[in-house]
Scaffold this active site. Structure first.
Site, PDB file in Angstrom:
ATOM      1  N   GLU A 199     -11.493  24.879  21.203  1.00 45.08           N
ATOM      2  CA  GLU A 199     -11.670  25.434  22.548  1.00 45.08           C
ATOM      3  C   GLU A 199     -13.096  25.966  22.721  1.00 45.08           C
ATOM      4  O   GLU A 199     -13.748  25.735  23.736  1.00 45.08           O
ATOM      5  CB  GLU A 199     -10.641  26.545  22.778  1.00 45.08           C
ATOM      6  CG  GLU A 199     -10.766  27.196  24.137  1.00 45.08           C
ATOM      7  CD  GLU A 199      -9.594  28.110  24.488  1.00 45.08           C
ATOM      8  OE1 GLU A 199      -8.632  28.164  23.705  1.00 45.08           O
ATOM      9  OE2 GLU A 199      -9.646  28.752  25.542  1.00 45.08           O
TER      10      GLU A 199
ATOM     11  N   PHE B 213      -5.072  34.723  35.733  1.00 47.77           N
ATOM     12  CA  PHE B 213      -6.257  33.888  35.491  1.00 47.77           C
ATOM     13  C   PHE B 213      -5.909  32.616  34.722  1.00 47.77           C
ATOM     14  O   PHE B 213      -6.623  32.234  33.792  1.00 47.77           O
ATOM     15  CB  PHE B 213      -7.353  34.688  34.766  1.00 47.77           C
ATOM     16  CG  PHE B 213      -8.210  35.440  35.742  1.00 47.77           C
ATOM     17  CD1 PHE B 213      -9.217  34.800  36.434  1.00 47.77           C
ATOM     18  CD2 PHE B 213      -7.983  36.774  35.999  1.00 47.77           C
ATOM     19  CE1 PHE B 213      -9.977  35.472  37.373  1.00 47.77           C
ATOM     20  CE2 PHE B 213      -8.745  37.464  36.935  1.00 47.77           C
ATOM     21  CZ  PHE B 213      -9.749  36.810  37.624  1.00 47.77           C
TER      22      PHE B 213
ATOM     23  N   GLU C 229     -18.730  38.642  23.845  1.00 52.18           N
ATOM     24  CA  GLU C 229     -18.738  39.780  22.906  1.00 52.18           C
ATOM     25  C   GLU C 229     -17.722  39.534  21.780  1.00 52.18           C
ATOM     26  O   GLU C 229     -17.990  39.798  20.608  1.00 52.18           O
ATOM     27  CB  GLU C 229     -18.391  41.099  23.628  1.00 52.18           C
ATOM     28  CG  GLU C 229     -19.435  41.582  24.613  1.00 52.18           C
ATOM     29  CD  GLU C 229     -19.448  40.783  25.915  1.00 52.18           C
ATOM     30  OE1 GLU C 229     -18.401  40.210  26.284  1.00 52.18           O
ATOM     31  OE2 GLU C 229     -20.514  40.720  26.557  1.00 52.18           O
TER      32      GLU C 229
HETATM   33  C1  LIG Z   1     -12.277  31.225  35.293  1.00 54.38           C
HETATM   34  C2  LIG Z   1     -11.346  31.760  34.267  1.00 54.38           C
HETATM   35  C3  LIG Z   1     -10.367  30.940  33.744  1.00 54.38           C
HETATM   36  C4  LIG Z   1      -9.460  31.430  32.812  1.00 54.38           C
HETATM   37  N1  LIG Z   1      -8.471  30.617  32.340  1.00 54.38           N
HETATM   38  C5  LIG Z   1      -7.521  31.117  31.514  1.00 54.38           C
HETATM   39  C6  LIG Z   1      -6.406  30.326  31.096  1.00 54.38           C
HETATM   40  O1  LIG Z   1      -6.288  29.142  31.451  1.00 54.38           O
HETATM   41  N2  LIG Z   1      -5.465  30.893  30.304  1.00 54.38           N
HETATM   42  C7  LIG Z   1      -5.544  32.183  29.884  1.00 54.38           C
HETATM   43  O2  LIG Z   1      -4.662  32.633  29.185  1.00 54.38           O
HETATM   44  N3  LIG Z   1      -6.591  32.973  30.260  1.00 54.38           N
HETATM   45  C8  LIG Z   1      -7.569  32.465  31.069  1.00 54.38           C
HETATM   46  N4  LIG Z   1      -8.615  33.255  31.485  1.00 54.38           N
HETATM   47  C9  LIG Z   1      -8.666  34.633  31.067  1.00 54.38           C
HETATM   48  C10 LIG Z   1      -9.723  34.880  30.000  1.00 54.38           C
HETATM   49  O3  LIG Z   1      -9.363  34.267  28.801  1.00 54.38           O
HETATM   50  C11 LIG Z   1      -9.900  36.398  29.882  1.00 54.38           C
HETATM   51  O4  LIG Z   1     -10.562  36.818  31.062  1.00 54.38           O
HETATM   52  C12 LIG Z   1     -10.683  36.781  28.652  1.00 54.38           C
HETATM   53  O5  LIG Z   1      -9.925  36.590  27.511  1.00 54.38           O
HETATM   54  C13 LIG Z   1     -11.150  38.234  28.701  1.00 54.38           C
HETATM   55  O6  LIG Z   1     -10.122  39.087  28.994  1.00 54.38           O
HETATM   56  P1  LIG Z   1     -10.288  40.201  30.119  1.00 54.38           P
HETATM   57  O7  LIG Z   1     -10.905  39.557  31.311  1.00 54.38           O
HETATM   58  O8  LIG Z   1      -8.983  40.884  30.291  1.00 54.38           O
HETATM   59  O9  LIG Z   1     -11.361  41.204  29.581  1.00 54.38           O
HETATM   60  P2  LIG Z   1     -11.146  42.410  28.563  1.00 54.38           P
HETATM   61  O10 LIG Z   1     -10.478  41.943  27.336  1.00 54.38           O
HETATM   62  O11 LIG Z   1     -10.525  43.532  29.297  1.00 54.38           O
HETATM   63  O12 LIG Z   1     -12.645  42.772  28.232  1.00 54.38           O
HETATM   64  C14 LIG Z   1     -13.491  43.504  29.125  1.00 54.38           C
HETATM   65  C15 LIG Z   1     -14.854  43.646  28.471  1.00 54.38           C
HETATM   66  O13 LIG Z   1     -14.710  44.322  27.215  1.00 54.38           O
HETATM   67  C16 LIG Z   1     -15.232  43.528  26.175  1.00 54.38           C
HETATM   68  N5  LIG Z   1     -14.381  43.666  24.986  1.00 54.38           N
HETATM   69  C17 LIG Z   1     -13.037  43.655  24.923  1.00 54.38           C
HETATM   70  N6  LIG Z   1     -12.616  43.796  23.663  1.00 54.38           N
HETATM   71  C18 LIG Z   1     -13.728  43.885  22.896  1.00 54.38           C
HETATM   72  C19 LIG Z   1     -13.947  43.988  21.499  1.00 54.38           C
HETATM   73  N7  LIG Z   1     -12.951  44.069  20.628  1.00 54.38           N
HETATM   74  N8  LIG Z   1     -15.233  44.043  21.048  1.00 54.38           N
HETATM   75  C20 LIG Z   1     -16.267  43.969  21.928  1.00 54.38           C
HETATM   76  N9  LIG Z   1     -16.118  43.852  23.260  1.00 54.38           N
HETATM   77  C21 LIG Z   1     -14.862  43.805  23.739  1.00 54.38           C
HETATM   78  C22 LIG Z   1     -15.171  42.101  26.682  1.00 54.38           C
HETATM   79  O14 LIG Z   1     -16.118  41.282  26.048  1.00 54.38           O
HETATM   80  C23 LIG Z   1     -15.504  42.301  28.138  1.00 54.38           C
HETATM   81  O15 LIG Z   1     -16.894  42.399  28.305  1.00 54.38           O
HETATM   82  C24 LIG Z   1      -9.555  32.776  32.390  1.00 54.38           C
HETATM   83  C25 LIG Z   1     -10.561  33.589  32.901  1.00 54.38           C
HETATM   84  C26 LIG Z   1     -11.449  33.114  33.823  1.00 54.38           C
HETATM   85  C27 LIG Z   1     -12.502  34.026  34.375  1.00 54.38           C
END
Ligand SMILES: Cc1cc2nc3c(=O)[nH]c(=O)nc-3n(C[C@H](O)[C@H](O)[C@H](O)COP(=O)(O)OP(=O)(O)OC[C@H]3O[C@@H](n4cnc5c(N)ncnc54)[C@H](O)[C@@H]3O)c2cc1C
Length: 380
Positions: free
Chosen positions: A243, A156, A368
């Site tokens: 950011e 991503f 979150e």
């Molecule tokens: C369009 C897009 C562009 C992006 N661009 C970049 C980029 O340029 N560089 C980069 O490095 N990343 C990028 N990302 C990734 C993005 O930063 C991650 O998707 C984000 O950090 C969430 O991680 P995850 O999707 O693995 O969700 P997870 O961390 O697996 O979380 C899943 C769910 O659990 C909840 N959750 C997790 N931990 C906790 C907690 N401690 N307390 C409460 N709730 C929690 C989350 O809120 C979410 O609802 C991008 C994502 C998207 C969709």
């Protein structure tokens, strides 16, 4: 009373940028959405006209401007109703790592190209198994005494296809403390062992090239480490305030665009011989949304002023990121309901606006996580 004041120089910058967007961006959006990426050319044109990296000193080709210029760029891109041109990510999120933590050689090598649009940047933190919890990342960086060897996969990553330079977060496997194990590395496109994966076909931001990145025995010079070893986690945390503010401004600007479009639609569209906007139910919806959007605007404008003054606003920016990006989604849904079936064809601007707004709650730290940060710093 205006909270956020702009000088004549800011206003002139906005007028030039709006003209640029109308000429060089708007006519191409349809094609970019189909291609799932913007053109290389638009980056160079933006750079040449001085719209990238506005905060960089002019010695590196920037404007030496304050954060208000960045806000103008975000707002004018939002006005085109397309979030694929990730200039704010490049200028206000990735490049600041180099300008803040790079040594003189790194700055001289990369910053002029970042400002001119010849170097498009990305930041790679997220992995297939590590999103919110960055400390669980598994990409490794091992120093063999001559070079640093990177192994792992990121996912991503915005600008992942077009990028010429990626800031990669990776761990020293010899350091047991995960927070002290992460460092940031500058990896150039074309480095052996660095491969760009497929473009991800995602729900929103269709013209934003988001990709997986792979590092397999990818050897980079030791000089490509950004800042001190083991300081990566702290550097990432340090830059997140800006950011998140960028995301909050994006959320409000998107909501303003959608509301404005819907207001015009409701005034111009008649049902039973009278404009939709004459119906009290529609009026109440529009008034409620306008109230919320004004609240969001007041909130982010105040935070922009505080940020320009160098205040620590971590709690407020965390709140603003979650509230303003949710505002974007909320307004998108309510506008679509008002417009009804005319809002469902792909040609209706609300469709793209809704898709692009929805995804904002996920990146730059999920909403979150924002609430968790606010709670922690509020001492709850
Ligand atoms: C369009 C897009 C562009 C992006 N661009 C970049 C980029 O340029 N560089 C980069 O490095 N990343 C990028 N990302 C990734 C993005 O930063 C991650 O998707 C984000 O950090 C969430 O991680 P995850 O999707 O693995 O969700 P997870 O961390 O697996 O979380 C899943 C769910 O659990 C909840 N959750 C997790 N931990 C906790 C907690 N401690 N307390 C409460 N709730 C929690 C989350 O809120 C979410 O609802 C991008 C994502 C998207 C969709």
């Amino acid at each position: 009373m205006e909270i956020l004041r702009y000088t004549d120089a800011h206003k002139d910058f906005r007028a030039r940028l709006r003209d640029f967007m109308d000429r060089e961006v708007v006519p191409h959006i349809g094609q970019w959405e189909t291609d799932h990426q913007v053109s290389r050319d638009v980056w160079r044109k933006m750079g040449r006209e001085g719209f990238l990296c506005t905060a960089l000193p002019d010695t590196y080709g920037g404007l030496g401007g304050d954060f208000r210029y960045a806000v103008i760029v975000i707002e004018e891109i939002s006005r085109t109703n397309h979030g694929g041109l990730a200039a704010p990510l490049h200028s206000d999120i990735v490049v600041p790592y180099i300008s803040s933590y790079g040594d003189e050689a790194q700055k001289d090598k990369y910053l002029p190209g970042c400002a001119s649009g010849d170097i498009v940047t990305a930041v790679a933190m997220t992995e297939p198994g590590a999103g919110s919890d960055l400390s669980s990342m598994t990409t490794t960086a091992e120093d063999d005494g001559r070079q640093v060897v990177l192994n792992g996969a990121k996912t991503f990553i915005s600008n992942g296809v077009l990028c010429d330079l990626v800031i990669v977060a990776a761990k020293d496997p010899a350091e047991p403390n995960p927070h002290q194990a992460i460092s940031l590395y500058l990896v150039e496109d074309g480095t052996p062992g660095f491969k760009k994966g497929n473009q991800l076909d995602k729900m929103g931001l269709h013209s934003q090239d988001t990709a997986e990145l792979f590092f397999t025995d990818c050897r980079i010079p030791q000089e490509n480490r950004l800042g001190d070893k083991g300081m990566g986690f702290l550097m990432l945390m340090d830059k997140l305030q800006q950011e998140r503010l960028v995301c909050a401004v994006m959320g409000v600007a998107a909501a303003e665009f959608m509301l404005d479009w819907t207001m015009t639609y409701c005034k111009a569209t008649t049902h039973g011989g009278r404009p939709l906007s004459r119906s009290q139910a529609v009026q109440f919806e529009l008034v409620e949304m306008t109230t919320e959007v004004k609240l969001g605007r007041t909130f982010v404008d105040k935070l922009v002023v505080d940020h320009v003054e160098g205040c620590n606003i971590i709690i407020d920016t965390s709140m603003a990121k979650y509230w303003c990006t949710e505002l974007g989604s909320r307004v998108a849904g309510r506008c679509l309901d008002l417009v009804g079936e005319s809002g469902s064809p792909e040609t209706c601007p609300l469709v793209r606006a809704l898709r692009d707004a929805r995804v904002m709650s996920i990146f730059a730290g999920t909403n979150e996580i924002m609430k968790g940060i606010a709670a922690k710093f509020m001492g709850l």
